[in-house]
Design a protein around this motif. Structure first.
Motif, PDB file in Angstrom:
ATOM      1  N   SER A  44      -3.397  10.580  28.222  1.00  0.00           N
ATOM      2  CA  SER A  44      -2.017  10.086  28.130  1.00  0.00           C
ATOM      3  C   SER A  44      -1.085  10.659  29.194  1.00  0.00           C
ATOM      4  CB  SER A  44      -1.445  10.356  26.738  1.00  0.00           C
ATOM      5  OG  SER A  44      -1.339  11.728  26.500  1.00  0.00           O
ATOM      6  N   ASN A  48       1.787   8.425  30.971  1.00  0.00           N
ATOM      7  CA  ASN A  48       3.165   8.599  30.525  1.00  0.00           C
ATOM      8  C   ASN A  48       4.063   9.378  31.469  1.00  0.00           C
ATOM      9  OD1 ASN A  48       2.846   7.184  28.047  1.00  0.00           O
ATOM     10  ND2 ASN A  48       1.713   8.929  27.274  1.00  0.00           N
ATOM     11  N   ASP A  50       4.347   9.319  35.111  1.00  0.00           N
ATOM     12  CA  ASP A  50       3.903   8.735  36.374  1.00  0.00           C
ATOM     13  C   ASP A  50       4.518   9.383  37.611  1.00  0.00           C
ATOM     14  OD1 ASP A  50       6.433   7.769  35.933  1.00  0.00           O
ATOM     15  OD2 ASP A  50       5.937   5.672  36.310  1.00  0.00           O
TER      16      ASP A  50
END
Length: 75
Positions: A44, A48, A50
């Motif tokens: 993740s 999430n 970036d």
């Protein structure tokens, strides 16, 4: 957590690995939570957050699994 299919599968795999001597001794539910949390994080984070240049999720997950298995394996 016991009703979550992935958690149940992971806990069962840990118990089977402990019985066969391949996985370290310990509370299978705690080990399952730790492994799940680590794997979830490796998947993740790159999605999430970036703005950080993480390794591609598939490669990061592969490396995470490899290293987690080294940690919990008896060999």
């Amino acid at each position: 957590l016991d009703s979550e299919p992935f958690f149940e599968f992971l806990s069962t795999a840990i118990v089977e690995g402990q019985k066969s001597g391949q996985i370290i001794e310990g509370d299978e539910k705690m080990l399952a939570q730790l492994l799940w949390a680590a794997l979830h994080g490796s998947l993740s984070l790159p999605i999430n957050i970036d703005v950080i240049d993480f390794t591609r999720p598939a490669e990061l997950a592969r490396e995470m699994i490899k290293h987690l298995m080294m940690i919990v394996s008896k060999d």
